[in-house]
Design a protein around this motif. Sequence first.
Motif, short mmCIF file in Angstrom:
data_model
loop_
_atom_site.label_atom_id
_atom_site.label_comp_id
_atom_site.label_asym_id
_atom_site.label_seq_id
_atom_site.Cartn_x
_atom_site.Cartn_y
_atom_site.Cartn_z
N ALA A 205 0.83 -1.21 0.00
CA ALA A 205 0.00 0.00 0.00
C ALA A 205 0.87 1.26 0.00
O ALA A 205 0.53 2.25 -0.66
N ASP A 208 2.29 1.67 -3.49
CA ASP A 208 1.22 2.09 -4.39
C ASP A 208 0.91 3.57 -4.20
O ASP A 208 0.75 4.32 -5.19
N TYR A 209 0.82 4.02 -2.97
CA TYR A 209 0.52 5.43 -2.70
C TYR A 209 1.64 6.32 -3.22
O TYR A 209 1.38 7.38 -3.82
N ARG A 212 1.41 6.68 -7.02
CA ARG A 212 0.28 7.49 -7.47
C ARG A 212 0.44 8.97 -7.16
O ARG A 212 -0.20 9.82 -7.80
N HIS A 213 1.30 9.31 -6.21
CA HIS A 213 1.47 10.71 -5.79
C HIS A 213 2.92 11.16 -5.90
O HIS A 213 3.29 12.18 -5.31
N ILE A 224 1.90 9.99 4.03
CA ILE A 224 1.57 8.59 3.70
C ILE A 224 0.88 7.93 4.89
O ILE A 224 -0.15 7.25 4.72
N ALA A 227 -2.70 9.14 5.18
CA ALA A 227 -3.56 8.60 4.13
C ALA A 227 -3.92 7.14 4.38
O ALA A 227 -5.04 6.71 4.10
N LEU A 228 -2.98 6.38 4.93
CA LEU A 228 -3.21 4.94 5.17
C LEU A 228 -3.70 4.66 6.58
O LEU A 228 -3.92 3.51 6.94
#
Length: 328
Positions: A205, A208-209, A212-213, A224, A227-228
Amino acid sequence: MRGDRFEAGPERLQFVGRDGLRRINGTTRFTPQDPDAFQAEHRRLELTDCSFESLRVSACSGTIDAQPSTQREQLHLGTLVAGRSAWRTGKRTHDQQRGAVHLLRGTDAVEFDWAQPVHLLTVRIPVSAVPAHLLADGVLRSGVLARTPLTNGFSGFLHQLAAGPVVLDTVEHGHLDRALRALANGVLAVAAAESQVADDDLRYAIHDYIERHLLEPGLDPTRIASALRVSVRWVHQVFNHDGESVARFIRHRRLDLVAEALQADPRSSGVSGLSRQFGFGGRDQLTRAFRSRYGMTISEYRDRVRDSAPLPDRLPAPDERVQDRAIG
């Protein structure tokens, strides 16, 4: 409060009202809404290595201090027989329901809130009785363990131990001690495996984050973690298992994109434009980071692309050469 049916061996202490509250408070401090109505019963059975404890207490909140250095070499595995327990270790909040098993370390400071009477059963096991690989950093975390057939069996075993009479001769005393150690180590081994799966999921995760950013300014471990919905410490702990920090990984990914852009079009924008495009904090920051990663300036790299000359391999970039905080 109804007493357990221990008939021999265990220590039994009862605490009632303000005087009982005063006597029971120590490294664990209880704060009831009505001190006059406070009730608690503590029972303890000492074995050779392990100890088994039963605690019944009326609704209250409170804290558990990190234990003195002489007691820190213990792990506490416990289950909630009655009630519901909300508690916190560090920045992690736990909600434990009946039958679940939790893990605590002697070094943990805990805040708890019991909105109703609770009954807790706990086994204390010395770390000397735990396989060394289970004690390595990051293998086991304090908290409520995932439910498995083994944790359910462990909870049931402790419940039966509390409910039945305990009359032990010397041989039985040793048998019970070994059984508790074996069962506790089994629970810890399964918890470690479950934790590894959870860590792998979180690591994916995080990657992946980041992807994407990646080009957004302000991408850092704090963002991060938010967000998670995990702690920054956990992000670092899970991600750094192979020795590369989150900040360094982000910086390296951005630098590789800069290099790919130069390879695709050596006439691409200048250093300032590349800095803005790929999420760096400024021209100087990108210049220093690129030289540390590729051993040459962006202009020299661009010239090599134009001349179809061999391109340099990526160089290791120790933290002292480019600070992790400088990621934009």
